[in-house]
Motif scaffolding. Sequence first.
Motif: not given
Length: 578
Positions: A436-437, A443-446, A490-491, A522-524
Motif C-alpha cells: 500500500g501507500k 520512510c514510514n509516514y513521510e 525522513p526520520q 500501517p501497523f497490523k
Amino acid sequence: MDGDYYIWISLPRSSSEYVKGIKNFLSNEFPIYKRGEEMKSPCRKCAERYWHRQKTIYDHLIFSGPSELHEEWIYEVSKMKLEVTDDFMDCETGMEFQDNLGAMFDCTGKKFQNLGDGEEKPNVEAKKFYQHVKEGKQPLYPGCTKYSRLSFMIKLYHLKCVHGISESAFGELLSLMKDAFPNAHLPLSFNTAKSVIKDLGLDYQKIHACPNSYMLYLAENKDKDVCDTCGVSRWIIQEKKGIPDNNNPQKLIHKVLTNVMRYFPLRPRLQRLFMCKEFSEIMRWHAVGRKEDGNLRHPADAKAWKSMDARYPDFSSEIWNVRLGVATDGFNPFRSMNLSHSTWPIVLVNYNLPPWLCMKQENLILSTLIFGPESPKNNIDVYMQPLIMELKSLWNIGAKVYDALTDENFQLRASVLWTISDFPGYAMLSGWSTKGKLACPACNYENSSNYLKHRKKMCYMNHQKFLDPTHKWRLDKRRFNGEVEMGTSPQILSGTDIDELLSGFENQFRVKRKKKGKSDSPFKKKSIFFYWPYWFHNPLHHNLDPMHIEKNICDKILGTLLNICGKTKDHVNARKDL
C-alpha cells in the motif's frame, strides 16, 4: 607487522613453528570450508581462486607462503586449536563425521575425568552429559578407528533426515546391520537413537496449537480442548466400531491433533556450547580475538551492538553473554514446486562466534518449527511465545552454566540484536504492513507514493530527498518528476516511537481479515518482541535479506535493458503512466 600478531607467519617457512601453524590452520579451516574433498587455497599463488585438496594446499603454503590478503585470517583460524596431531593429513583414518556436536564429544573428555563435589565444579547435568559422552567415545566395534559409537549413530541419523528415510525403514535397516555386524554397538531402533539425543539435553517439545493459529495450549490453556477465540477443537475425532457385544456395537474414539509445533529449548543448547573447552574459547572471540581498527568486520563493530553495550554495561561487562539474531522464512519441505505448502523454521544466529563461523550451518540454532500447509502470517507471534518467554528469562535471570575453559560455573545471559527476513517476512515480524501507500518502513509516514493508473500499482518516488542538500540532482527537473526536491530524509521510527503509536493497541490475530473497514494505520499488530525490556532501545530492529532484493532488482533491470519479452518494464502501460 605490529607486535607478535603474525608471530609464526613471519618466521621462515622451513621452521617447525611455521609448519605447526599451517597444520593448525588446515585442521581447523578445512572441515568448515571444504566442498567435497577440496577448498580454495589461500596461498600466494592461488589467492583463493583455485580449488585443491588439503595436501596440495599444505604444499602451496609451505613453498609459496600465504597471500598477503589472507595472513590475518590464517593466523586467527590457526589459534582456534592449539594441539595438532602428526597424522592430521590422513582424512580417511580419523573420525569422518565431525560437526558441531561431534566436535564437542571429542574435547570434553579430559576436562571431566576427576570431578569433585565443590561449589565451582560442574553441576549434576554436566556430569550426566559427560557420562553419555564417555560411553559414546568408545569405538563402534573392537579395533574400529574410523567411527565412535556416537559419531556413527549421528551419521546414520543425519542420512535419514537428508534422504527422507521413514522410521520403519530406518528401524529395519538397523536390524539388518545388527545381524550383519554383531560386534558393532548399534541402536536397536529409531526410538533408541533418538533417546541418545534426548539424554544429551538436545530434545524438542511438541506444543499443541489451534488449527487457525489463534492460541497455544500452554500453561493455563494446557487442558483445554477448544480454542477460546474461534471455538475449533484441538482434536480430530475418529470413531471406529469395536467387537459387537450383545448386538450393541461399542464405539472406540481415536483423537488426532489438528496442529502441532516443535520447540527446541534454547537454554540447554547454550549450556552445551560452554562444555567444550575449545568452543567456549571462541565464544569469547568478539571481545578477545576481534581486531578493533574502526572497520566493520563483525556485528560487534556495528552501532547497534555498541549502543546496547553502552546502555546495559552490566550485560556487556560479561564477555561470555550471548548476542543472538532471529531469522525466519518459509520453505516447502517436500521438494516439489507444484505442492502448495509453507513450513516456517525460526533460527537463531550466534554472533559471539567469529564471522567465518557464525553463519555456518552447523552453528545455527533451530528454535521453532511451524508446520504448514499455510504461512502463519501475523499469527507467527502466537508460535513465538515459548521463545520470547525463554529469552526474557535469559535476559533477566540467566542460566547457570559450567565453563570447561575456566573450570567454573557462571550465570549466562542472552539478548537479541535484530531479526533477519525477506520483505514479506518483515511484515510478519514487525507488524508493519509492507503493502500500500506506506509500504516502506524506513520512510514510514513521510513516504512519497503515487498510484499508477494504467499499471494499477503503487510507485514510490522523490528519492532525491535522501541526497545531500547541495546535490545537483535535487534541481534536476527533466530526469525526474519535473519538480525541484526540497524535502529532507525522513526520520526512522525508534522503538519508543512505535510504543507510543501503539499505546493501547490490542492485537487481534486473524488468519483472514475482512476487506471492509480497513484501518489507515500501517501497523497490523504490536510485535511480540516488545515483550523484551531492551527491545525499545535497539537502534536496529529488523534486517532485510539482500538475496531477494538483489535478485528482483537485477531481473527487472536486465529484463528492461535486454527487452526480454514478458520481463521488460518498458511497455505500453508504463509509457502511458510516464
